[in-house]
Design a protein around this motif. Structure first.
Motif, mmCIF file in Angstrom:
data_model
loop_
_atom_site.group_PDB
_atom_site.id
_atom_site.type_symbol
_atom_site.label_atom_id
_atom_site.label_comp_id
_atom_site.label_asym_id
_atom_site.label_seq_id
_atom_site.Cartn_x
_atom_site.Cartn_y
_atom_site.Cartn_z
ATOM 1 N N ALA A 152 27.980 -65.336 -90.710
ATOM 2 C CA ALA A 152 28.304 -65.440 -89.535
ATOM 3 C C ALA A 152 27.869 -64.429 -88.242
ATOM 4 N N ASP A 153 27.714 -64.824 -87.220
ATOM 5 C CA ASP A 153 27.678 -63.868 -86.592
ATOM 6 C C ASP A 153 28.142 -63.920 -85.396
ATOM 7 N N LEU A 154 28.577 -61.918 -85.181
ATOM 8 C CA LEU A 154 29.946 -62.145 -84.018
ATOM 9 C C LEU A 154 28.827 -61.605 -82.823
ATOM 10 N N LEU A 155 29.400 -62.716 -81.983
ATOM 11 C CA LEU A 155 28.601 -62.231 -80.651
ATOM 12 C C LEU A 155 29.362 -61.191 -80.102
ATOM 13 N N LEU A 156 29.346 -60.225 -79.698
ATOM 14 C CA LEU A 156 30.342 -59.225 -79.181
ATOM 15 C C LEU A 156 31.962 -59.833 -79.685
ATOM 16 N N HIS A 157 32.420 -60.592 -77.986
ATOM 17 C CA HIS A 157 33.820 -60.811 -78.037
ATOM 18 C C HIS A 157 33.718 -62.726 -78.592
ATOM 19 N N THR A 158 32.908 -63.181 -79.201
ATOM 20 C CA THR A 158 33.086 -65.000 -79.372
ATOM 21 C C THR A 158 32.324 -64.980 -80.727
ATOM 22 N N ASN A 159 33.489 -65.352 -81.477
ATOM 23 C CA ASN A 159 32.793 -65.168 -83.160
ATOM 24 C C ASN A 159 32.168 -67.076 -83.207
ATOM 25 N N LEU A 160 30.998 -66.740 -83.772
ATOM 26 C CA LEU A 160 30.135 -67.804 -84.056
ATOM 27 C C LEU A 160 29.175 -67.524 -85.195
ATOM 28 N N VAL A 161 28.643 -69.084 -85.614
ATOM 29 C CA VAL A 161 29.263 -69.027 -87.134
ATOM 30 C C VAL A 161 27.108 -69.196 -86.638
ATOM 31 N N THR A 162 26.147 -69.162 -87.041
ATOM 32 C CA THR A 162 24.647 -69.240 -86.949
ATOM 33 C C THR A 162 24.318 -70.166 -88.091
ATOM 34 N N ILE A 163 23.843 -71.199 -87.595
ATOM 35 C CA ILE A 163 23.052 -71.892 -88.577
ATOM 36 C C ILE A 163 22.325 -71.277 -89.078
ATOM 37 N N SER A 164 21.427 -70.881 -90.596
ATOM 38 C CA SER A 164 20.473 -70.991 -90.687
ATOM 39 C C SER A 164 19.384 -71.522 -91.128
ATOM 40 N N THR A 165 18.658 -71.923 -91.037
ATOM 41 C CA THR A 165 17.654 -72.743 -91.419
ATOM 42 C C THR A 165 16.795 -72.468 -92.019
ATOM 43 N N ASN A 166 15.851 -71.636 -92.807
ATOM 44 C CA ASN A 166 15.516 -70.052 -93.351
ATOM 45 C C ASN A 166 16.028 -69.368 -94.404
ATOM 46 N N ALA A 167 15.721 -69.801 -95.392
ATOM 47 C CA ALA A 167 16.622 -68.840 -96.537
ATOM 48 C C ALA A 167 15.986 -67.770 -96.621
ATOM 49 N N MET A 168 14.585 -66.936 -96.098
ATOM 50 C CA MET A 168 13.352 -66.307 -96.590
ATOM 51 C C MET A 168 13.324 -65.054 -95.312
ATOM 52 N N THR A 169 13.552 -64.178 -95.870
ATOM 53 C CA THR A 169 13.883 -63.143 -94.366
ATOM 54 C C THR A 169 12.548 -63.257 -94.033
ATOM 55 N N PRO A 170 11.775 -62.808 -93.054
ATOM 56 C CA PRO A 170 10.513 -62.302 -92.102
ATOM 57 C C PRO A 170 8.872 -61.588 -93.585
ATOM 58 N N PHE A 171 9.720 -60.847 -94.409
ATOM 59 C CA PHE A 171 9.135 -60.222 -94.861
ATOM 60 C C PHE A 171 9.004 -60.790 -95.591
ATOM 61 N N GLN A 172 9.733 -61.728 -96.633
ATOM 62 C CA GLN A 172 9.904 -61.894 -97.743
ATOM 63 C C GLN A 172 8.809 -63.603 -97.382
ATOM 64 N N ALA A 173 8.443 -63.811 -96.446
ATOM 65 C CA ALA A 173 7.391 -65.065 -95.677
ATOM 66 C C ALA A 173 6.719 -64.455 -96.065
ATOM 67 N N PHE A 174 6.319 -63.237 -94.981
ATOM 68 C CA PHE A 174 5.527 -62.583 -95.407
ATOM 69 C C PHE A 174 4.621 -62.379 -97.019
ATOM 70 N N VAL A 175 5.445 -61.909 -97.977
ATOM 71 C CA VAL A 175 5.141 -62.089 -99.352
ATOM 72 C C VAL A 175 4.769 -63.527 -99.524
ATOM 73 N N LYS A 176 5.119 -64.590 -99.641
ATOM 74 C CA LYS A 176 4.952 -65.883 -99.896
ATOM 75 C C LYS A 176 3.830 -66.259 -99.542
ATOM 76 N N ARG A 177 3.169 -65.785 -97.749
ATOM 77 C CA ARG A 177 1.876 -65.995 -97.218
ATOM 78 C C ARG A 177 0.611 -65.495 -98.420
ATOM 79 N N CYS A 178 1.117 -64.182 -97.910
ATOM 80 C CA CYS A 178 -0.106 -63.754 -98.908
ATOM 81 C C CYS A 178 -0.185 -64.216 -100.341
ATOM 82 N N PHE A 179 1.067 -63.973 -101.235
ATOM 83 C CA PHE A 179 1.144 -64.923 -102.631
ATOM 84 C C PHE A 179 0.211 -66.274 -102.299
ATOM 85 N N ASP A 180 0.373 -67.199 -101.318
ATOM 86 C CA ASP A 180 -0.666 -68.118 -101.433
ATOM 87 C C ASP A 180 -2.038 -68.341 -101.295
#
Length: 365
Positions: A152-180
């Motif tokens: 869920a993503d609360l945009l001040l007054h309007t309740n909208l649901v954010t569609i997330s297409t990547n479960a990894m956080t930016p930090f995890q993605a960075f660690v994954k790339r270093c691991f690669d």
């Protein structure tokens, strides 16, 4: 530095911190107030496209129009032939089939789907067109959709649901790339004897043929890249002019090629693709554009897999195995979508361990 009393250090630290905080806070406060003023006057915000077809879209439109939420509504797209109520003030930019064109032409940054979508087919069609457009996607709460997307993503007054297409956080993605990168280099060193043996054996069996086989595959964000393999088939295996998938008894595969495929030795050159950044150690297997087009016609959600780097191995590879036709590709895709929605470093490690066990058992194809 003659120390009279240690409290002098505390005084210096407190003075330095106070000066730094006041100056930083002052400029940030001025900048923040300036931005808030521009957002309130609708001079600054994300260029937003509204997709809808009923009173839900009308309500979201009125709420966003009357309140400063950083959304600059550029226009709307209908899900049906019936024009919504707000068509007189918000321009209609196209239909469902022209979503990608509209986003590109109008430089859309944010998309809001405001409709009671009961058809999973319709939602899949809309979502598949948005996935490669690099836009943030929000929808109004819908029971059918919330079963799959619940961030869920609360945009001040309007309740909208954010569609997330990547479960990894930016930090995890960075660690994954270093691991690669680190993992790719270590694999190259450890597997060097096997690489040299494969090179020697291919040249011994067919000295006139090429050592490597290259092919254009589709990678992250739908961008093509050159994938490398050790050649396991006869020369000109696809001389008929269109792609052909391999099978268990494919006559085009050379005798040593069958051994390489069984232990996946033919895929060792892809370590270079991993180090280069075209691929990851773990991720959905990359396909050719020819087959992606056929898959998307039947399963539009396949485009979700193009939001991550393709991998040397995948959950689909170890759970389903090799796909020898489009229908099998779609069946294997379900495992890869499950991976994308639950991508974590620990899951990557588990998949790598399962892959090693598969290779040692010689269960490749």
């Amino acid at each position: 530095d003659y120390v009279v009393a240690y409290y002098v250090y505390y005084n210096y630290f407190l003075f330095l911190f106070t000066v730094h905080f006041v100056l930083t806070f002052f400029f940030r406060a001025v900048l923040t107030l300036r931005i808030q003023n521009l957002v309130k006057r609708k001079k600054l915000g994300y260029r937003t496209l509204l997709i809808g077809n009923d009173t839900i879209a009308e309500g979201v439109y009125e709420e966003l129009r009357n309140k400063a939420e950083g959304q600059l509504l550029v226009g709307y797209i209908n899900l049906t032939d019936h024009d919504p109520y707000f068509h007189s003030t918000l321009p209609k930019l196209g239909d469902v089939d022209s979503i990608e064109y509209v986003i590109q032409i109008h430089q859309i940054e944010h998309v809001i789907i405001a409709a009671n979508i009961d058809s999973n087919t319709l939602f899949s069609k809309v979502l598949s067109k948005l996935l490669l457009c690099k836009v943030s996607i929000c929808i109004t709460p819908n029971l059918n959709i919330l079963v799959h997307y619940n961030k869920a993503d609360l945009l001040l007054h309007t309740n909208l649901v954010t569609i997330s297409t990547n479960a990894m956080t930016p930090f995890q993605a960075f660690v994954k790339r270093c691991f690669d990168v680190v993992g790719g280099v270590l694999l190259s060193i450890v597997l060097l004897p096997f690489i040299l043996f494969v090179i020697w054996r291919i040249k011994r069996d067919d000295n006139k043929g090429p050592l490597f086989y290259s092919q254009i595959r589709i990678g992250l964000d739908g961008k093509p890249f050159v994938l490398y393999k050790f050649r396991s088939m006869i020369v000109n295996a696809e001389q008929q002019g269109y792609p052909l998938l391999s099978s268990d008894d494919d006559p085009r595969v050379t005798p040593f090629g069958r051994i390489m495929r069984k232990y996946r030795l033919d895929e060792l050159p892809q370590i270079y693709n991993v180090i280069k950044g075209d691929m990851s150690l773990v991720g959905p297997r990359p396909e050719r554009r020819y087959y992606i087009y056929e898959i998307v016609q039947l399963a539009p959600q396949y485009r979700l897999l193009l939001r991550v780097r393709p991998g040397l191995t995948s959950l689909g590879e170890i759970k389903y195995g090799y796909a020898s036709n489009v229908q099998q590709m779609i069946e294997r895709m379900q495992y890869d979508i499950l991976y994308v929605n639950n991508a974590t470093l620990s899951n990557d490690l588990k998949i790598l361990l399962y892959t090693i066990a598969t290779v040692l058992r010689g269960e490749g194809k």
